[in-house]
Scaffold this active site. Structure first.
Site, PDB file in Angstrom:
ATOM      1  N   TYR A 173      -9.058 -12.341  -5.982  1.00 39.21           N
ATOM      2  CA  TYR A 173      -8.037 -12.581  -6.998  1.00 39.21           C
ATOM      3  C   TYR A 173      -7.818 -14.065  -7.255  1.00 39.21           C
ATOM      4  O   TYR A 173      -7.029 -14.440  -8.105  1.00 39.21           O
ATOM      5  CB  TYR A 173      -6.710 -11.944  -6.563  1.00 39.21           C
ATOM      6  CG  TYR A 173      -6.862 -10.500  -6.252  1.00 39.21           C
ATOM      7  CD1 TYR A 173      -6.947  -9.561  -7.276  1.00 39.21           C
ATOM      8  CD2 TYR A 173      -6.966 -10.052  -4.940  1.00 39.21           C
ATOM      9  CE1 TYR A 173      -7.113  -8.223  -7.000  1.00 39.21           C
ATOM     10  CE2 TYR A 173      -7.132  -8.714  -4.646  1.00 39.21           C
ATOM     11  CZ  TYR A 173      -7.205  -7.803  -5.680  1.00 39.21           C
ATOM     12  OH  TYR A 173      -7.385  -6.475  -5.403  1.00 39.21           O
ATOM     13  N   ARG A 232      -1.898  -1.836  -6.731  1.00 42.63           N
ATOM     14  CA  ARG A 232      -1.988  -2.993  -5.815  1.00 42.63           C
ATOM     15  C   ARG A 232      -2.987  -4.010  -6.369  1.00 42.63           C
ATOM     16  O   ARG A 232      -2.728  -5.223  -6.351  1.00 42.63           O
ATOM     17  CB  ARG A 232      -2.413  -2.508  -4.427  1.00 42.63           C
ATOM     18  CG  ARG A 232      -2.651  -3.594  -3.384  1.00 42.63           C
ATOM     19  CD  ARG A 232      -2.851  -2.937  -2.023  1.00 42.63           C
ATOM     20  NE  ARG A 232      -3.501  -3.803  -1.042  1.00 42.63           N
ATOM     21  CZ  ARG A 232      -2.877  -4.647  -0.242  1.00 42.63           C
ATOM     22  NH1 ARG A 232      -1.560  -4.775  -0.329  1.00 42.63           N
ATOM     23  NH2 ARG A 232      -3.529  -5.368   0.646  1.00 42.63           N
ATOM     24  N   ARG A 239       0.842  -1.195   0.000  1.00 45.23           N
ATOM     25  CA  ARG A 239       0.000   0.000   0.000  1.00 45.23           C
ATOM     26  C   ARG A 239       0.882   1.251   0.000  1.00 45.23           C
ATOM     27  O   ARG A 239       2.051   1.204   0.401  1.00 45.23           O
ATOM     28  CB  ARG A 239      -0.897   0.022   1.243  1.00 45.23           C
ATOM     29  CG  ARG A 239      -1.774  -1.212   1.406  1.00 45.23           C
ATOM     30  CD  ARG A 239      -2.432  -1.202   2.775  1.00 45.23           C
ATOM     31  NE  ARG A 239      -3.313  -2.348   2.990  1.00 45.23           N
ATOM     32  CZ  ARG A 239      -2.928  -3.519   3.465  1.00 45.23           C
ATOM     33  NH1 ARG A 239      -1.640  -3.715   3.755  1.00 45.23           N
ATOM     34  NH2 ARG A 239      -3.797  -4.488   3.640  1.00 45.23           N
ATOM     35  N   HIS A 289      -3.747   3.304  -5.859  1.00 51.90           N
ATOM     36  CA  HIS A 289      -4.082   2.057  -5.174  1.00 51.90           C
ATOM     37  C   HIS A 289      -4.407   0.935  -6.158  1.00 51.90           C
ATOM     38  O   HIS A 289      -4.302  -0.246  -5.817  1.00 51.90           O
ATOM     39  CB  HIS A 289      -5.268   2.280  -4.230  1.00 51.90           C
ATOM     40  CG  HIS A 289      -5.511   1.145  -3.283  1.00 51.90           C
ATOM     41  ND1 HIS A 289      -4.695   0.887  -2.199  1.00 51.90           N
ATOM     42  CD2 HIS A 289      -6.469   0.183  -3.261  1.00 51.90           C
ATOM     43  CE1 HIS A 289      -5.142  -0.176  -1.553  1.00 51.90           C
ATOM     44  NE2 HIS A 289      -6.209  -0.622  -2.169  1.00 51.90           N
ATOM     45  N   HIS A 349      -3.082  -9.662   4.646  1.00 53.03           N
ATOM     46  CA  HIS A 349      -4.443  -9.844   5.152  1.00 53.03           C
ATOM     47  C   HIS A 349      -4.528 -11.076   6.045  1.00 53.03           C
ATOM     48  O   HIS A 349      -3.920 -12.103   5.756  1.00 53.03           O
ATOM     49  CB  HIS A 349      -5.434 -10.019   3.988  1.00 53.03           C
ATOM     50  CG  HIS A 349      -5.848  -8.734   3.358  1.00 53.03           C
ATOM     51  ND1 HIS A 349      -6.800  -7.901   3.900  1.00 53.03           N
ATOM     52  CD2 HIS A 349      -5.449  -8.123   2.217  1.00 53.03           C
ATOM     53  CE1 HIS A 349      -6.964  -6.841   3.121  1.00 53.03           C
ATOM     54  NE2 HIS A 349      -6.143  -6.951   2.102  1.00 53.03           N
TER      55      HIS A 349
END
Length: 215
Positions: free
Chosen positions: A178, A146, A36, A143, A169
């Site tokens: 994804y 990412r 990030r 962003h 995460h």
């Protein structure tokens, strides 16, 4: 929620090559490590392992209401992580550290033209100019690099767990978007991303010119 733009490898490099040289690596790492903005802005020299080809996230930049910047611990334990980057980016990383990063092991990897901490609001103008120069959609936010990187990693064969590890995460919910770990597997993912760079026309080693900005 509308689908966010996903760039090709060539488009990522088009933006990287259109932006001010001191921010070229910022674009490349955002796409190929999926860190990030706040994590990238908080990176220190000691967080970059040139031999192991990894970037370690230990903190993230935050901004107080009065505009002051500070680095804080990630929101969760999963946010502290090491992410492998493609070997094809090693030259770009090395040259950036030589030309643009603040000095000392604790020096920030990314700083502004005057040597101050990277600030999202100040970076925005550079981002918009580079995005326009590269001819990519005006809908693209920083962003989204990412998002692009996570999509590429999934295409490279990353499992849900491996995506979770790279993304920082603790929940699989975001990673499953994804998905249609071990450090060895993360290295393999980065290697396949490197193959995408080679195949997509990316010039990973761009040398700053003689008049490149210095800190």
């Amino acid at each position: 929620m509308p689908e966010r733009p996903v760039l090709t490898v060539a488009e990522v490099f088009a933006i990287a090559d259109s932006i001010a040289p001191r921010y070229r690596l910022l674009v490349l790492l955002a796409a190929f490590t999926t860190l990030r903005f706040g994590e990238l802005a908080a990176l220190r020299r000691r967080d970059i392992d040139l031999e192991g080809l990894t970037v370690t996230v230990r903190r993230a930049q935050a901004e107080l209401q009065d505009g002051r910047l500070f680095d804080k611990a990630p929101k969760s334990a999963a946010g502290v992580r090491s992410v492998s980057f493609p070997a094809e980016l090693l030259d770009a990383v090395t040259r950036h550290l030589e030309h643009f990063a603040a000095s000392g092991r604790d020096g920030h990897v990314f700083v502004g033209p005057q040597g101050g901490q990277l600030r999202r609001s100040n970076f925005r103008d550079d981002w918009v100019k580079a995005r326009k120069a590269a001819g990519v959609t005006a809908e693209l936010h920083f962003h989204d690099l990412r998002h692009t990187g996570n999509t590429l990693a999934s295409t490279a064969g990353a499992s849900t767990r491996e995506l979770m590890t790279r993304m920082g995460h603790s929940s699989s919910r975001a990673a499953l978007i994804y998905q249609h770990m071990t450090s060895d597997r993360d290295r393999a993912i980065a290697d396949r991303l490197g193959a995408m760079i080679r195949g997509g026309g990316g010039v990973a080693s761009g040398t700053p010119g003689e008049d490149a900005e210095r800190t």
